[in-house]
Scaffold this motif. Structure first.
Motif, PDB file in Angstrom:
ATOM      1  N   ARG A 252       0.830  -1.201   0.000  1.00 31.65           N
ATOM      2  CA  ARG A 252       0.000   0.000   0.000  1.00 31.65           C
ATOM      3  C   ARG A 252       0.871   1.261   0.000  1.00 31.65           C
ATOM      4  O   ARG A 252       0.942   1.980   1.004  1.00 31.65           O
ATOM      5  CB  ARG A 252      -0.929   0.003   1.209  1.00 31.65           C
ATOM      6  N   PRO A 253       1.542   1.556  -1.098  1.00 30.13           N
ATOM      7  CA  PRO A 253       2.419   2.736  -1.128  1.00 30.13           C
ATOM      8  C   PRO A 253       1.669   4.026  -0.811  1.00 30.13           C
ATOM      9  O   PRO A 253       0.526   4.218  -1.233  1.00 30.13           O
ATOM     10  CB  PRO A 253       2.929   2.741  -2.576  1.00 30.13           C
ATOM     11  N   PHE A 254       2.314   4.886  -0.049  1.00 33.53           N
ATOM     12  CA  PHE A 254       1.856   6.233   0.280  1.00 33.53           C
ATOM     13  C   PHE A 254       0.641   6.266   1.209  1.00 33.53           C
ATOM     14  O   PHE A 254       0.226   7.339   1.636  1.00 33.53           O
ATOM     15  CB  PHE A 254       1.574   7.055  -0.982  1.00 33.53           C
ATOM     16  N   SER A 255       0.052   5.133   1.508  1.00 34.61           N
ATOM     17  CA  SER A 255      -1.082   5.095   2.421  1.00 34.61           C
ATOM     18  C   SER A 255      -0.577   5.080   3.864  1.00 34.61           C
ATOM     19  O   SER A 255       0.429   4.424   4.170  1.00 34.61           O
ATOM     20  CB  SER A 255      -1.927   3.839   2.169  1.00 34.61           C
ATOM     21  N   ALA A 256      -1.270   5.766   4.748  1.00 31.38           N
ATOM     22  CA  ALA A 256      -0.856   5.802   6.149  1.00 31.38           C
ATOM     23  C   ALA A 256      -0.875   4.415   6.782  1.00 31.38           C
ATOM     24  O   ALA A 256      -0.205   4.180   7.791  1.00 31.38           O
ATOM     25  CB  ALA A 256      -1.773   6.739   6.934  1.00 31.38           C
ATOM     26  N   THR A 257      -1.614   3.488   6.173  1.00 34.66           N
ATOM     27  CA  THR A 257      -1.725   2.122   6.709  1.00 34.66           C
ATOM     28  C   THR A 257      -0.707   1.151   6.119  1.00 34.66           C
ATOM     29  O   THR A 257      -0.773  -0.049   6.420  1.00 34.66           O
ATOM     30  CB  THR A 257      -3.133   1.573   6.441  1.00 34.66           C
ATOM     31  N   ARG A 258       0.209   1.647   5.326  1.00 33.70           N
ATOM     32  CA  ARG A 258       1.191   0.745   4.689  1.00 33.70           C
ATOM     33  C   ARG A 258       2.048   0.052   5.756  1.00 33.70           C
ATOM     34  O   ARG A 258       2.304   0.618   6.821  1.00 33.70           O
ATOM     35  CB  ARG A 258       2.084   1.519   3.717  1.00 33.70           C
ATOM     36  N   ASN A 259       2.490  -1.156   5.414  1.00 36.13           N
ATOM     37  CA  ASN A 259       3.327  -1.876   6.385  1.00 36.13           C
ATOM     38  C   ASN A 259       4.420  -2.696   5.716  1.00 36.13           C
ATOM     39  O   ASN A 259       4.908  -3.670   6.277  1.00 36.13           O
ATOM     40  CB  ASN A 259       2.458  -2.773   7.280  1.00 36.13           C
ATOM     41  N   GLY A 260       4.822  -2.317   4.501  1.00 37.93           N
ATOM     42  CA  GLY A 260       5.963  -2.986   3.891  1.00 37.93           C
ATOM     43  C   GLY A 260       5.792  -3.283   2.422  1.00 37.93           C
ATOM     44  O   GLY A 260       4.764  -3.024   1.807  1.00 37.93           O
ATOM     45  N   MET A 261       6.849  -3.832   1.851  1.00 36.51           N
ATOM     46  CA  MET A 261       6.897  -4.122   0.420  1.00 36.51           C
ATOM     47  C   MET A 261       6.548  -5.579   0.138  1.00 36.51           C
ATOM     48  O   MET A 261       6.503  -6.420   1.035  1.00 36.51           O
ATOM     49  CB  MET A 261       8.281  -3.811  -0.145  1.00 36.51           C
ATOM     50  N   VAL A 262       6.293  -5.846  -1.141  1.00 44.11           N
ATOM     51  CA  VAL A 262       6.025  -7.196  -1.638  1.00 44.11           C
ATOM     52  C   VAL A 262       6.967  -7.462  -2.797  1.00 44.11           C
ATOM     53  O   VAL A 262       7.101  -6.634  -3.698  1.00 44.11           O
ATOM     54  CB  VAL A 262       4.564  -7.339  -2.109  1.00 44.11           C
ATOM     55  N   GLN A 263       7.627  -8.607  -2.793  1.00 46.66           N
ATOM     56  CA  GLN A 263       8.510  -8.954  -3.893  1.00 46.66           C
ATOM     57  C   GLN A 263       7.725  -9.364  -5.131  1.00 46.66           C
ATOM     58  O   GLN A 263       6.644  -9.948  -5.041  1.00 46.66           O
ATOM     59  CB  GLN A 263       9.431 -10.120  -3.503  1.00 46.66           C
ATOM     60  N   GLY A 264       8.309  -9.090  -6.278  1.00 46.90           N
ATOM     61  CA  GLY A 264       7.753  -9.541  -7.544  1.00 46.90           C
ATOM     62  C   GLY A 264       8.850 -10.150  -8.389  1.00 46.90           C
ATOM     63  O   GLY A 264      10.002 -10.265  -7.958  1.00 46.90           O
ATOM     64  N   GLU A 265       8.509 -10.565  -9.602  1.00 46.54           N
ATOM     65  CA  GLU A 265       9.493 -11.108 -10.535  1.00 46.54           C
ATOM     66  C   GLU A 265       9.061 -10.786 -11.959  1.00 46.54           C
ATOM     67  O   GLU A 265       7.910 -10.424 -12.206  1.00 46.54           O
ATOM     68  CB  GLU A 265       9.637 -12.621 -10.358  1.00 46.54           C
ATOM     69  N   GLY A 266      10.003 -10.912 -12.887  1.00 39.31           N
ATOM     70  CA  GLY A 266       9.679 -10.666 -14.284  1.00 39.31           C
ATOM     71  C   GLY A 266      10.769  -9.893 -14.985  1.00 39.31           C
ATOM     72  O   GLY A 266      11.900  -9.772 -14.489  1.00 39.31           O
ATOM     73  N   ALA A 267      10.421  -9.359 -16.161  1.00 36.92           N
ATOM     74  CA  ALA A 267      11.392  -8.632 -16.974  1.00 36.92           C
ATOM     75  C   ALA A 267      10.695  -7.579 -17.817  1.00 36.92           C
ATOM     76  O   ALA A 267       9.510  -7.709 -18.149  1.00 36.92           O
ATOM     77  CB  ALA A 267      12.153  -9.589 -17.886  1.00 36.92           C
ATOM     78  N   GLY A 268      11.440  -6.551 -18.158  1.00 36.77           N
ATOM     79  CA  GLY A 268      11.008  -5.549 -19.131  1.00 36.77           C
ATOM     80  C   GLY A 268      12.195  -5.241 -20.018  1.00 36.77           C
ATOM     81  O   GLY A 268      13.296  -5.005 -19.517  1.00 36.77           O
ATOM     82  N   VAL A 269      12.009  -5.308 -21.322  1.00 37.90           N
ATOM     83  CA  VAL A 269      13.096  -5.025 -22.268  1.00 37.90           C
ATOM     84  C   VAL A 269      12.580  -4.052 -23.328  1.00 37.90           C
ATOM     85  O   VAL A 269      11.444  -4.191 -23.811  1.00 37.90           O
ATOM     86  CB  VAL A 269      13.623  -6.309 -22.938  1.00 37.90           C
ATOM     87  N   PHE A 270      13.434  -3.095 -23.692  1.00 39.10           N
ATOM     88  CA  PHE A 270      13.066  -2.055 -24.644  1.00 39.10           C
ATOM     89  C   PHE A 270      14.126  -1.940 -25.741  1.00 39.10           C
ATOM     90  O   PHE A 270      15.299  -2.238 -25.515  1.00 39.10           O
ATOM     91  CB  PHE A 270      12.926  -0.703 -23.939  1.00 39.10           C
ATOM     92  N   VAL A 271      13.691  -1.494 -26.896  1.00 44.00           N
ATOM     93  CA  VAL A 271      14.615  -1.154 -27.976  1.00 44.00           C
ATOM     94  C   VAL A 271      14.815   0.348 -27.945  1.00 44.00           C
ATOM     95  O   VAL A 271      13.883   1.113 -28.237  1.00 44.00           O
ATOM     96  CB  VAL A 271      14.064  -1.597 -29.347  1.00 44.00           C
ATOM     97  N   PHE A 272      15.995   0.787 -27.531  1.00 43.61           N
ATOM     98  CA  PHE A 272      16.392   2.191 -27.610  1.00 43.61           C
ATOM     99  C   PHE A 272      17.143   2.363 -28.930  1.00 43.61           C
ATOM    100  O   PHE A 272      18.059   1.591 -29.224  1.00 43.61           O
ATOM    101  CB  PHE A 272      17.316   2.572 -26.448  1.00 43.61           C
ATOM    102  N   GLU A 273      16.763   3.374 -29.688  1.00 38.80           N
ATOM    103  CA  GLU A 273      17.296   3.509 -31.048  1.00 38.80           C
ATOM    104  C   GLU A 273      17.592   4.971 -31.370  1.00 38.80           C
ATOM    105  O   GLU A 273      16.857   5.878 -30.948  1.00 38.80           O
ATOM    106  CB  GLU A 273      16.270   2.943 -32.038  1.00 38.80           C
TER     107      GLU A 273
END
Length: 441
Positions: A252-273
Motif C-alpha cells: 500500500r504505497p503512500f497510504s498511512a496504513t502501509r506496512n511494507g513491500m512485496v517482492q515480484g518477478e519478471g522482466a522488461g526489455v526495450f529497444v532504444f534507437e
C-alpha cells in the motif's frame, strides 16, 4: 556425416580481423561526419516487451494497470510453508517448455528466460534485424540485482541438503549476472557492447540510462535495454525476510496504513534507437528518452536520503532541458515502506516546489510487486502508457492519507490525462539513485 567442417584457424582469424576492421571503419566514418562527436543524438523507444505478474506481454500489462488489478497473491514454490512471508508478484501460467527446448532450459535460469521472452516481443515490435553494420553498432545493457537466484537456491539444496558432491557443469554460466545479456547478444547477433548493471533496486534504470547515453553520444545505434529479476524462491524470499521490510498482506504505497513491500518477478526489455535511424526506416516511435541522472547518497547502506533522491530528480530534468512545469506524471519508486515513501515524497516536493501540487505520482509496485533489479524496466511501461495512451496507472491498496505523503498519488483507480513529459524514479539500497525522463512523441 552432415556436420559442417570447421574452418581452418587462419581463416577464422581472418574473419575476425575483417569484422573488427569493418567496425573500426564505421566508427572512423562516423567521427569524420561529426556523428560520434555531435554530443546529443535523440533517442527513440521503438519496441517494448515484458513478462510480469500482471501479464505475459505489454498489452496484458497495460490492461491490468488500467483496471487497477493486482497481480500479487499466494506464492507457489517448494518450502513456502517455512516462510513468514507467503505472498508475492509471481508470474503465473508460464511454462518454460512452451518457449525453450530442453538444452536451453538447462542453460537458462528463470531470470534469463524472462529476459529472452521480453526481448523477443520488443525486437519483433521494432521490426529490426541486426545484420551487417547494425549488428556491429548495437549493444545490450541490462539490469539485475542478483542474477540466477533460482539456480543458486537449487544447487545449494543439491550440495547441502541432498549431500551430493557434484553439480551440473553449466551452473556458473546459468547463474552469472551477465547470462541474460550474453544470451540476448547471441540470439539477435548483436556484436557491440553487451553487459549487465547490478545496483540493487536501481539496476534497470541505471542500465537504461547508460543505454540512452551510448546512443546519445553516437557510439551505438540501437541498444536492447531494461532488466529482469527472479528471486521468488525459498532462499530469495528468506533473505528479504531478514530485513523486516516485507508485508504479509498487501503493498500500500503512500497510504498511512502501509506496512511494507512485496517482492515480484519478471522482466522488461526495450529497444532504444537513434532517432534519425528510426525515422529513416519509418519505425513507430513509442516515446523519446530525453534525460537521465544518477546520484549517490553517500550516507547509509539501507536508509534513503531525500537530498540524494532530489538531486537525481532535478538532474534528470536538467539533463532533459525540461522545466518542472512540463512534467505531468512520475512513476514513483514507491515501495510501501515508511522510509522510502516519506523520503521520496519529500524529494519530489522539494524538486518541484509549487508544481508538486499539480503533479500526478503513482507506484505500480502496488500491483506487480517490487521486482528488485528488474523493477525500473517494468515500471517504465507505466510511463509509456501515460505518454502514448493518456492513461495514468493507479496506486492501488490506498486506504488513508498520510500527511507526509501529501501528493496526488492517483489512488486506486486509473486516470485519463494527457501528459507530455514523465519521470521514472528508482532508489536503491546503497544510496544509489537513478531517474529517467521521457517525452511524448
Amino acid at each position: 556425416m552432415n556436420a559442417k567442417k570447421a574452418k581452418p584457424r587462419k581463416e577464422r582469424k581472418a574473419g575476425k580481423v575483417k569484422t573488427a576492421t569493418k567496425f573500426a571503419r564505421v566508427m572512423i566514418g562516423r567521427a569524420i561526419m561529426g556523428k560520434a562527436a555531435s554530443g546529443r543524438h535523440r533517442v527513440a523507444i521503438t519496441g517494448a516487451g515484458t513478462i510480469n505478474a500482471l501479464g505475459l506481454d505489454v498489452p496484458a500489462t497495460f490492461a491490468a494497470m488500467r483496471e487497477g488489478r493486482s497481480g500479487i497473491g499466494p506464492l507457489d514454490f517448494r518450502d513456502v510453508d517455512r516462510l513468514t512471508i507467503r505472498i508475492g508478484g509471481q508470474v503465473r501460467n508460464f511454462v518454460p517448455e512452451d518457449h525453450f527446448n530442453r538444452q536451453q532450459i538447462v542453460l537458462y535460469d528463470k531470470f534469463t528466460q524472462f529476459t529472452l521472452l521480453a526481448a523477443r516481443q520488443a525486437v519483433e515490435q521494432s521490426g529490426l534485424i541486426f545484420d551487417g553494420e547494425l549488428g556491429l553498432m548495437s549493444g545490450v545493457v541490462l539490469g539485475t540485482a542478483a542474477g540466477g537466484v533460482n539456480t543458486w537456491d537449487e544447487n545449494y539444496r543439491t550440495v547441502y541438503e541432498e549431500g551430493k558432491n557434484r553439480v551440473h557443469p553449466f551452473v556458473v554460466p546459468k547463474l552469472m549476472n551477465n547470462a541474460a545479456a550474453s544470451h540476448l547478444s547471441m540470439e539477435f547477433g548483436i556484436l557491440g557492447p553487451s553487459f549487465t548493471v547490478a545496483t540493487a533496486c536501481a539496476s534497470s534504470n541505471h542500465a537504461m540510462g547508460l543505454a540512452f547515453n551510448m546512443i546519445r553520444s553516437g557510439s551505438s545505434t540501437v541498444v536492447l535495454t531494461g532488466g529482469s529479476e527472479s528471486m521468488l524462491c525459498f532462499g530469495g524470499v528468506k533473505a528479504w525476510e531478514g530485513l523486516r521490510v516485507m508485508t504479509k498482506d498487501a503493498c500500500r504505497p503512500f497510504s498511512a496504513t502501509r506496512n511494507g513491500m512485496v517482492q515480484g518477478e519478471g522482466a522488461g526489455v526495450f529497444v532504444f534507437e537513434d532517432w534519425d535511424h528510426a525515422v529513416a526506416r519509418g519505425a513507430d516511435i513509442l516515446a523519446e528518452v530525453v534525460g537521465f541522472a544518477m546520484t549517490s547518497d553517500a550516507q547509509d547502506i539501507v536508509m534513503p536520503s531525500a537530498i540524494g533522491a532530489q538531486r537525481a530528480i532535478s538532474g534528470a530534468m536538467h539533463d532533459a532541458r525540461m522545466n518542472p512545469e512540463e512534467v505531468g506524471y512520475i512513476n514513483a519508486h514507491g515501495t510501501g515502506t515508511a522510509a522510502n515513501d516519506k523520503t521520496e515524497c519529500a524529494a519530489v516536493a522539494n524538486a518541484f516546489g509549487p508544481h508538486a501540487d499539480r503533479l500526478m505520482i503513482s507506484s505500480t509496485k502496488s500491483m506487480h510487486g517490487h521486482l528488485i533489479g528488474g523493477t525500473g524496466a517494468v515500471e517504465l511501461l507505466a510511463c509509456l502508457m501515460a505518454l502514448r495512451e493518456g492513461v495514468i496507472a493507479p496506486t492501488i491498496g490506498y486506504e488513508e492519507p498520510d500527511p507526509e505523503c501529501a501528493l496526488d498519488v492517483v489512488p486506486n483507480e486509473a486516470r485519463e490525462a494527457r501528459v507530455d513529459a514523465v519521470l521514472s524514479n528508482a532508489f536503491a539500497f546503497g544510496g544509489l539513485n537513478a531517474v529517467l525522463a521521457l517525452r511524448r512523441v
